[in-house]
Design a protein around this motif. Sequence first.
Motif, PDB file in Angstrom:
ATOM      1  N   THR A  78       0.814  -1.217   0.000  1.00  0.00           N
ATOM      2  CA  THR A  78       0.000   0.000   0.000  1.00  0.00           C
ATOM      3  C   THR A  78       0.844   1.262   0.000  1.00  0.00           C
ATOM      4  O   THR A  78       0.304   2.354  -0.138  1.00  0.00           O
ATOM      5  N   GLU A  79       2.148   1.114   0.128  1.00  0.00           N
ATOM      6  CA  GLU A  79       3.013   2.299   0.238  1.00  0.00           C
ATOM      7  C   GLU A  79       4.119   2.324  -0.807  1.00  0.00           C
ATOM      8  O   GLU A  79       5.187   2.874  -0.578  1.00  0.00           O
ATOM      9  N   GLY A  80       3.884   1.692  -1.969  1.00  0.00           N
ATOM     10  CA  GLY A  80       4.899   1.729  -3.013  1.00  0.00           C
ATOM     11  C   GLY A  80       4.833   0.511  -3.904  1.00  0.00           C
ATOM     12  O   GLY A  80       3.803  -0.142  -4.033  1.00  0.00           O
ATOM     13  N   SER A  81       5.970   0.176  -4.509  1.00  0.00           N
ATOM     14  CA  SER A  81       6.050  -0.957  -5.433  1.00  0.00           C
ATOM     15  C   SER A  81       6.728  -2.141  -4.752  1.00  0.00           C
ATOM     16  O   SER A  81       7.083  -2.079  -3.576  1.00  0.00           O
ATOM     17  N   ASP A 121       3.729   0.447  -8.426  1.00  0.00           N
ATOM     18  CA  ASP A 121       2.979   1.075  -7.330  1.00  0.00           C
ATOM     19  C   ASP A 121       1.471   1.025  -7.579  1.00  0.00           C
ATOM     20  O   ASP A 121       0.705   0.652  -6.696  1.00  0.00           O
ATOM     21  N   ALA A 122       1.051   1.361  -8.795  1.00  0.00           N
ATOM     22  CA  ALA A 122      -0.388   1.407  -9.100  1.00  0.00           C
ATOM     23  C   ALA A 122      -1.045   0.036  -8.950  1.00  0.00           C
ATOM     24  O   ALA A 122      -2.185  -0.061  -8.492  1.00  0.00           O
ATOM     25  N   ARG A 160       7.152   4.358  -1.864  1.00  0.00           N
ATOM     26  CA  ARG A 160       6.663   5.262  -2.897  1.00  0.00           C
ATOM     27  C   ARG A 160       7.582   6.471  -2.984  1.00  0.00           C
ATOM     28  O   ARG A 160       8.003   7.023  -1.978  1.00  0.00           O
ATOM     29  N   VAL A 161       7.884   6.866  -4.206  1.00  0.00           N
ATOM     30  CA  VAL A 161       8.735   8.039  -4.432  1.00  0.00           C
ATOM     31  C   VAL A 161       7.837   9.254  -4.409  1.00  0.00           C
ATOM     32  O   VAL A 161       6.888   9.374  -5.197  1.00  0.00           O
ATOM     33  N   THR A 162       8.126  10.175  -3.487  1.00  0.00           N
ATOM     34  CA  THR A 162       7.339  11.414  -3.406  1.00  0.00           C
ATOM     35  C   THR A 162       8.138  12.527  -4.066  1.00  0.00           C
ATOM     36  O   THR A 162       9.355  12.606  -3.948  1.00  0.00           O
ATOM     37  N   GLN A 163       7.414  13.383  -4.758  1.00  0.00           N
ATOM     38  CA  GLN A 163       8.105  14.473  -5.465  1.00  0.00           C
ATOM     39  C   GLN A 163       7.776  15.800  -4.861  1.00  0.00           C
ATOM     40  O   GLN A 163       6.812  16.091  -4.314  1.00  0.00           O
TER      41      GLN A 163
END
Length: 163
Positions: A78-81, A121-122, A160-163
Amino acid sequence: MLKKTAFVLPLIALAFGSSSVFAVGEASSVINIKASIPTKQFHVQPRDPNFGRDEVMNYNTVSGELSSLRATYDVKNTEGSIKAYIEGGPASLSNGTDAIALTNTFNGVVLTGSPLEVVDDASSTPGTQADLVIAAAKPADGVSGLFTTNYTIVFDHEPRVTQ
């Protein structure tokens, strides 16, 4: 003499009587239980809980090839790939002298000794299914014997990569 006989006879009867109790025997039942409950945030589990324990790749005498193995996994992050790799590098079957290379493909990605993204991730956020396929290279002519292997596929939570 009568005293000795009177003393020995009850001991003999006691010995036979107690041994007959042991002759009936006993019964026991060994119970081993496992329960693995994954977190709601991250898990990668084969649908068949017995997958990987005693798998067999059957040899086809006509084609000279080994059958492949397939297992469906439930995956979620739920928090990334999700990334995966083969611990220690490429896997192979061995009879102690000869080796047969194995190709491990998870969700269409060929696994190596380096972590590679196998579920994006999706797809991993809501949870999905992915197949692991294990295929052996064609054994060389004249190779025979019992081939075995034991290796580990590691699945990593990739934040997850946050930008």
